[in-house]
Design a protein around this motif. Structure first.
Motif, PDB file in Angstrom:
ATOM      1  N   SER A   1       5.448 -21.313 -28.728  1.00  0.00           N
ATOM      2  CA  SER A   1       4.738 -20.071 -29.006  1.00  0.00           C
ATOM      3  C   SER A   1       4.108 -19.565 -27.718  1.00  0.00           C
ATOM      4  CB  SER A   1       3.663 -20.323 -30.047  1.00  0.00           C
ATOM      5  OG  SER A   1       2.827 -19.207 -30.076  1.00  0.00           O
ATOM      6  N   GLN A   2       4.181 -18.259 -27.511  1.00  0.00           N
ATOM      7  CA  GLN A   2       3.568 -17.666 -26.302  1.00  0.00           C
ATOM      8  C   GLN A   2       2.152 -17.176 -26.574  1.00  0.00           C
ATOM      9  OE1 GLN A   2       6.124 -14.422 -25.220  1.00  0.00           O
ATOM     10  NE2 GLN A   2       7.689 -15.731 -24.319  1.00  0.00           N
ATOM     11  N   ILE A   3       1.574 -17.583 -27.696  1.00  0.00           N
ATOM     12  CA  ILE A   3       0.270 -17.035 -28.087  1.00  0.00           C
ATOM     13  C   ILE A   3      -0.728 -17.057 -26.931  1.00  0.00           C
ATOM     14  CG2 ILE A   3      -1.798 -17.519 -29.490  1.00  0.00           C
ATOM     15  CD1 ILE A   3       0.008 -17.998 -31.850  1.00  0.00           C
ATOM     16  N   ASP A   4      -0.787 -18.181 -26.198  1.00  0.00           N
ATOM     17  CA  ASP A   4      -1.788 -18.271 -25.120  1.00  0.00           C
ATOM     18  C   ASP A   4      -1.518 -17.260 -23.992  1.00  0.00           C
ATOM     19  OD1 ASP A   4       0.453 -19.801 -24.834  1.00  0.00           O
ATOM     20  OD2 ASP A   4      -0.473 -21.267 -23.494  1.00  0.00           O
ATOM     21  N   LEU A   5      -0.232 -16.865 -23.814  1.00  0.00           N
ATOM     22  CA  LEU A   5       0.068 -15.866 -22.771  1.00  0.00           C
ATOM     23  C   LEU A   5      -0.471 -14.488 -23.154  1.00  0.00           C
ATOM     24  CD1 LEU A   5       3.836 -16.517 -21.814  1.00  0.00           C
ATOM     25  CD2 LEU A   5       1.793 -17.190 -20.556  1.00  0.00           C
ATOM     26  N   HIS A   6      -0.486 -14.200 -24.463  1.00  0.00           N
ATOM     27  CA  HIS A   6      -0.808 -12.846 -24.916  1.00  0.00           C
ATOM     28  C   HIS A   6      -2.226 -12.706 -25.466  1.00  0.00           C
ATOM     29  CE1 HIS A   6       3.423 -11.874 -24.467  1.00  0.00           C
ATOM     30  NE2 HIS A   6       3.730 -12.916 -25.199  1.00  0.00           N
ATOM     31  N   GLN A   7      -2.860 -13.859 -25.754  1.00  0.00           N
ATOM     32  CA  GLN A   7      -4.126 -13.821 -26.480  1.00  0.00           C
ATOM     33  C   GLN A   7      -5.168 -12.922 -25.820  1.00  0.00           C
ATOM     34  OE1 GLN A   7      -5.423 -17.752 -27.636  1.00  0.00           O
ATOM     35  NE2 GLN A   7      -5.507 -16.964 -29.713  1.00  0.00           N
ATOM     36  N   LYS A   8      -5.242 -12.998 -24.486  1.00  0.00           N
ATOM     37  CA  LYS A   8      -6.317 -12.229 -23.828  1.00  0.00           C
ATOM     38  C   LYS A   8      -6.077 -10.718 -23.919  1.00  0.00           C
ATOM     39  CE  LYS A   8      -4.773 -12.786 -18.992  1.00  0.00           C
ATOM     40  NZ  LYS A   8      -4.069 -14.034 -18.759  1.00  0.00           N
ATOM     41  N   TYR A   9      -4.839 -10.310 -24.247  1.00  0.00           N
ATOM     42  CA  TYR A   9      -4.558  -8.870 -24.387  1.00  0.00           C
ATOM     43  C   TYR A   9      -4.697  -8.405 -25.833  1.00  0.00           C
ATOM     44  CZ  TYR A   9      -2.480  -9.875 -19.850  1.00  0.00           C
ATOM     45  OH  TYR A   9      -2.274 -10.298 -18.568  1.00  0.00           O
ATOM     46  N   GLY A  10      -4.882  -9.348 -26.769  1.00  0.00           N
ATOM     47  CA  GLY A  10      -5.040  -8.987 -28.185  1.00  0.00           C
ATOM     48  C   GLY A  10      -3.737  -8.590 -28.856  1.00  0.00           C
ATOM     49  N   GLY A  11      -2.619  -8.768 -28.181  1.00  0.00           N
ATOM     50  CA  GLY A  11      -1.313  -8.433 -28.765  1.00  0.00           C
ATOM     51  C   GLY A  11      -0.225  -8.827 -27.784  1.00  0.00           C
TER      52      GLY A  11
ATOM     53  N   LYS B   1      16.839  -0.498 -49.438  1.00  0.00           N
ATOM     54  CA  LYS B   1      15.405  -0.329 -49.204  1.00  0.00           C
ATOM     55  C   LYS B   1      14.806   0.520 -50.318  1.00  0.00           C
ATOM     56  CE  LYS B   1      14.293   0.822 -44.967  1.00  0.00           C
ATOM     57  NZ  LYS B   1      14.061   1.808 -43.938  1.00  0.00           N
ATOM     58  N   ILE B   2      13.701   0.043 -50.909  1.00  0.00           N
ATOM     59  CA  ILE B   2      13.026   0.814 -51.966  1.00  0.00           C
ATOM     60  C   ILE B   2      11.812   1.530 -51.384  1.00  0.00           C
ATOM     61  CG2 ILE B   2      11.830   0.653 -54.184  1.00  0.00           C
ATOM     62  CD1 ILE B   2      13.517  -1.777 -54.851  1.00  0.00           C
ATOM     63  N   GLY B   3      11.067   0.836 -50.525  1.00  0.00           N
ATOM     64  CA  GLY B   3       9.891   1.464 -49.915  1.00  0.00           C
ATOM     65  C   GLY B   3       9.583   0.806 -48.586  1.00  0.00           C
ATOM     66  N   GLU B   4       8.783   1.510 -47.776  1.00  0.00           N
ATOM     67  CA  GLU B   4       8.423   0.921 -46.470  1.00  0.00           C
ATOM     68  C   GLU B   4       7.131   1.544 -45.955  1.00  0.00           C
ATOM     69  OE1 GLU B   4      11.079   1.811 -43.232  1.00  0.00           O
ATOM     70  OE2 GLU B   4      11.574   3.736 -44.115  1.00  0.00           O
ATOM     71  N   THR B   5       6.585   0.971 -44.889  1.00  0.00           N
ATOM     72  CA  THR B   5       5.342   1.522 -44.366  1.00  0.00           C
ATOM     73  C   THR B   5       5.618   2.807 -43.594  1.00  0.00           C
ATOM     74  OG1 THR B   5       3.344   1.117 -43.084  1.00  0.00           O
ATOM     75  CG2 THR B   5       5.361   0.123 -42.245  1.00  0.00           C
ATOM     76  N   MET B   6       4.660   3.729 -43.707  1.00  0.00           N
ATOM     77  CA  MET B   6       4.797   5.004 -43.010  1.00  0.00           C
ATOM     78  C   MET B   6       4.123   4.915 -41.636  1.00  0.00           C
ATOM     79  SD  MET B   6       5.259   7.074 -46.119  1.00  0.00           S
ATOM     80  CE  MET B   6       5.117   8.575 -45.274  1.00  0.00           C
ATOM     81  N   ASP B   7       3.338   3.853 -41.431  1.00  0.00           N
ATOM     82  CA  ASP B   7       2.663   3.721 -40.127  1.00  0.00           C
ATOM     83  C   ASP B   7       2.640   2.251 -39.702  1.00  0.00           C
ATOM     84  OD1 ASP B   7       0.338   2.918 -41.782  1.00  0.00           O
ATOM     85  OD2 ASP B   7       0.096   5.061 -42.137  1.00  0.00           O
ATOM     86  N   ASP B   8       1.484   1.595 -39.824  1.00  0.00           N
ATOM     87  CA  ASP B   8       1.389   0.205 -39.363  1.00  0.00           C
ATOM     88  C   ASP B   8       2.079  -0.760 -40.331  1.00  0.00           C
ATOM     89  OD1 ASP B   8      -0.148   1.181 -37.356  1.00  0.00           O
ATOM     90  OD2 ASP B   8      -2.047   0.381 -38.073  1.00  0.00           O
ATOM     91  N   ALA B   9       2.568  -1.859 -39.772  1.00  0.00           N
ATOM     92  CA  ALA B   9       3.029  -2.961 -40.624  1.00  0.00           C
ATOM     93  C   ALA B   9       1.791  -3.722 -41.085  1.00  0.00           C
ATOM     94  CB  ALA B   9       3.949  -3.874 -39.831  1.00  0.00           C
ATOM     95  N   LEU B  10       1.936  -4.516 -42.150  1.00  0.00           N
ATOM     96  CA  LEU B  10       0.766  -5.220 -42.677  1.00  0.00           C
ATOM     97  C   LEU B  10       0.239  -6.255 -41.675  1.00  0.00           C
ATOM     98  CD1 LEU B  10      -1.296  -5.700 -44.815  1.00  0.00           C
ATOM     99  CD2 LEU B  10       0.341  -7.072 -46.092  1.00  0.00           C
ATOM    100  N   GLY B  11       1.138  -7.011 -41.058  1.00  0.00           N
ATOM    101  CA  GLY B  11       0.696  -8.008 -40.068  1.00  0.00           C
ATOM    102  C   GLY B  11      -0.026  -7.336 -38.905  1.00  0.00           C
ATOM    103  N   GLU B  12       0.477  -6.167 -38.537  1.00  0.00           N
ATOM    104  CA  GLU B  12      -0.136  -5.390 -37.448  1.00  0.00           C
ATOM    105  C   GLU B  12      -1.559  -4.979 -37.847  1.00  0.00           C
ATOM    106  OE1 GLU B  12       2.297  -1.980 -36.877  1.00  0.00           O
ATOM    107  OE2 GLU B  12       1.231  -1.301 -35.085  1.00  0.00           O
ATOM    108  N   ALA B  13      -1.742  -4.581 -39.099  1.00  0.00           N
ATOM    109  CA  ALA B  13      -3.077  -4.201 -39.583  1.00  0.00           C
ATOM    110  C   ALA B  13      -4.004  -5.416 -39.524  1.00  0.00           C
ATOM    111  CB  ALA B  13      -2.992  -3.642 -40.996  1.00  0.00           C
ATOM    112  N   PHE B  14      -3.507  -6.575 -39.950  1.00  0.00           N
ATOM    113  CA  PHE B  14      -4.309  -7.806 -39.849  1.00  0.00           C
ATOM    114  C   PHE B  14      -4.694  -8.046 -38.388  1.00  0.00           C
ATOM    115  CE2 PHE B  14      -3.130  -9.118 -44.153  1.00  0.00           C
ATOM    116  CZ  PHE B  14      -4.180  -9.945 -44.525  1.00  0.00           C
ATOM    117  N   ASP B  15      -3.723  -7.886 -37.485  1.00  0.00           N
ATOM    118  CA  ASP B  15      -3.985  -8.155 -36.066  1.00  0.00           C
ATOM    119  C   ASP B  15      -5.031  -7.184 -35.503  1.00  0.00           C
ATOM    120  OD1 ASP B  15      -2.142 -10.214 -36.096  1.00  0.00           O
ATOM    121  OD2 ASP B  15      -0.491  -8.967 -35.413  1.00  0.00           O
ATOM    122  N   LYS B  16      -4.923  -5.898 -35.889  1.00  0.00           N
ATOM    123  CA  LYS B  16      -5.847  -4.900 -35.342  1.00  0.00           C
ATOM    124  C   LYS B  16      -7.257  -5.074 -35.903  1.00  0.00           C
ATOM    125  CE  LYS B  16      -2.426  -1.425 -34.105  1.00  0.00           C
ATOM    126  NZ  LYS B  16      -1.691  -0.233 -34.581  1.00  0.00           N
TER     127      LYS B  16
END
Ligand code: KG4
Ligand code: ZN
Length: 359
Positions: free
Chosen positions: A31-41, A152-167
């Protein structure tokens, strides 16, 4: 049949070998988490370089774990999209090179299809099934009818759910990735303290978007609540420091509850739509599969399970380690395709975007 799978489309470099008896013979992941953690994404350029530096070592490690050599491999599968293009290119070049040197099939895997098929690797799941795909980049409701056959039946019009959790996690000063961090502090929070608006649901419901999602407004609602609590305009530098732990827990719990309500509302709409019900009944659908990183969330899982029970659907999620990005799911998608006689040309182009509808 033994397939070696490679995943480099986001911030996990992973290599796995899986056979057609659903056995995961090896699974190497960095996992590259430690490379990206300080940038928040995830920073795409850093991610691509990170994959290039470690991929060859992970391929060797994976072979060693499985006690196999490259000539024992029957095909090379790799995420060819959708994803961060620099990373995708790194994996794609490696898989193409191995396939061409060892004269074995090359399989270009759609990352979303790999998430969608994982439940078939870890359990006895037959097509068709209803699929809720919730990851850092996607939020979709689909009908999975077969390998390469998704509606496909439905999808997000903006952020993904994981992205919302991250933000939201970032706003609360929690580490990346935000999903697990929010889930953890939400356990100590009051989920009914804050009422956040639910875009596309509250107010005038738009008929053409009954099965779609919108999480950007929810994120803004959390931000406004933080402004009220801190009595200042939101700032990524100072706001989180000014909120006490109790308020953070309550914000996280209320956000998670609202996000879950949104998921349930959209799924309920699907089950209440005559058109969709007819399709689902025609297909004799029995299972709801939750796939993608957010499927690791136990709170969301248990609410979806209660909801599904009412509709006579069984909920299936892969084990947590296979919900988030990994290479076993890529190798397995390779098995699924190759045993149907599907492989790809070596000039297959990497794709930043690649919709499941278009397979
Ligand atoms: O599928 P995935 O590993 O990568 C993508 O293809 O996007 O999903 C990563 C996403 C991140 O946004 C992360 O915050 C979220 O999944 N996630 C979670 C949880 N674990 C991972 N979200 C909510 N609760 C979790 N426990
Ligand atoms: Zn993913």
């Amino acid at each position: 049949m033994k397939i070696l799978g490679i995943e480099t489309s986001c911030d996990e470099t992973a290599v796995a070998i899986v056979d057609d008896q659903k056995k995961i013979l090896s699974h190497a992941l960095n996992s590259q988490i430690d490379l990206h953690q300080k940038y928040g994404g995830v920073v795409p350029e850093i991610a691509a370089r990170g994959h290039a530096e470690i991929l060859d070592k992970l391929i060797l490690e994976s072979l060693k774990q499985a006690n196999l050599s490259l000539k024992d491999i029957d095909g090379f599968a790799v995420t060819a999209g959708p994803g961060l293009i620099g990373g995708v290119i790194v994996g794609l070049m490696a898989a193409k090179t191995l396939a061409s040197v060892y004269k074995k099939p090359f399989i270009a895997v759609n990352h979303l299809e790999a998430h969608a098929l994982t439940a078939r690797l870890t359990g006895d799941v037959e097509f068709p099934y209803l699929l809720l795909l919730v990851s850092g980049g996607h939020c979709q409701i689909l009908l999975a009818k077969g390998v390469g056959n998704y509606e496909k039946i439905g999808e997000t019009m903006d952020d993904a759910l994981g992205e919302a959790f991250d933000k939201v996690a970032q706003m609360l000063g929690l580490p990346y990735p935000g999903g697990p961090a929010i889930e953890k502090i939400a356990l100590a929070g009051d989920e009914n303290r804050f009422k956040f608006s639910r875009p596309l649901i509250d107010g005038i419901a738009k008929k053409e978007h009954l099965f779609d999602f919108s999480f950007s407004g929810l994120k803004t609602a959390v931000r406004r609540q933080i402004e009220k609590l801190t009595d200042q305009e939101f700032s990524h530098f100072t706001s989180a420091q000014k909120i006490n732990q109790k308020d953070k827990n309550d914000l996280a719990a209320s956000f998670q509850r609202t996000a879950t309500e949104i998921l349930l509302n959209r799924l309920e709409n699907v089950m209440n739509s005559e058109n969709e019900i007819r399709k689902i009944a025609d297909l004799n659908l029995k299972k709801l599969i939750i796939a993608g990183g957010v499927a690791a969330n136990r709170y969301i899982y248990s609410h979806l399970q209660n909801w599904a029970l009412k509709h006579g659907l069984e909920v299936v999620t892969p084990p947590i380690a296979l919900c988030t990005d990994n290479a076993a799911m890529i190798a397995w998608a390779g098995v699924e395709k190759l045993r149907l006689g599907i492989s790809d040309d070596l000039n297959f182009k990497p794709r930043a975007r690649w919709d499941l509808n278009t397979l």
